[in-house]
Design an enzyme around this catalytic site. Structure first.
Site, PDB file in Angstrom:
ATOM      1  N   CYS A  37      33.543  30.450 -23.667  1.00 23.92           N
ATOM      2  CA  CYS A  37      32.660  31.598 -23.884  1.00 23.92           C
ATOM      3  C   CYS A  37      32.879  32.204 -25.272  1.00 23.92           C
ATOM      4  CB  CYS A  37      32.947  32.614 -22.777  1.00 23.92           C
ATOM      5  SG  CYS A  37      32.260  34.247 -23.043  1.00 23.92           S
ATOM      6  N   CYS A  89      33.627  35.920 -25.309  1.00 19.43           N
ATOM      7  CA  CYS A  89      34.997  36.134 -24.793  1.00 19.43           C
ATOM      8  C   CYS A  89      36.016  35.939 -25.916  1.00 19.43           C
ATOM      9  CB  CYS A  89      35.312  35.151 -23.659  1.00 19.43           C
ATOM     10  SG  CYS A  89      34.267  35.317 -22.195  1.00 19.43           S
TER      11      CYS A  89
END
Length: 122
Positions: free
Chosen positions: A30, A33
């Protein structure tokens, strides 16, 4: 304090033994993230009295499912065992600091009273 890895084995203990816990639900693939990770780490170093935990949603799918995590990163703030905040999205540093301040200011007696009232109504 460095961030800790939260798993289904240590999650409940970490939450029950800490006044404030911030949880970052993330995954290695991600992009947002990975962008949020240094912001989260910096806050962890600054706020030594708060537990900063990370849940790898790929490795801990059961834990992510238990909290109905459908979008990552998702940040969760827990105080005295009560989830006060749970929202997807990477926060910039100032917004994370603002959230931490708000979590610290919550009147937990009032929160517990409202929870008890809701329980009595059901």
């Amino acid at each position: 304090m460095p961030t800790i890895e939260l798993t289904k084995e240590n999650f409940d203990t970490s939450v029950k033994t800490s006044d404030i816990v911030l949880v970052d639900f993330w995954a290695a693939w991600c992009g947002p993230c990975r962008m949020f990770a240094p912001v989260f780490e910096e806050a962890a170093e600054k706020h030594q009295d708060i537990v900063f935990g990370k849940v790898d949603t790929e490795a801990e799918q059961e834990l992510a499912a238990a909290f109905q995590i459908s979008s990552i990163p998702t940040l969760m703030a827990i105080r005295d065992g009560v989830i006060l905040y749970a929202q997807p999205g990477a926060l910039p540093g100032p917004a994370l600091e603002d959230l931490i301040g708000k979590v610290r200011e919550v009147d937990m007696e009032e929160v517990r009273r409202k929870i008890a009232e809701q329980g009595a109504e059901q």
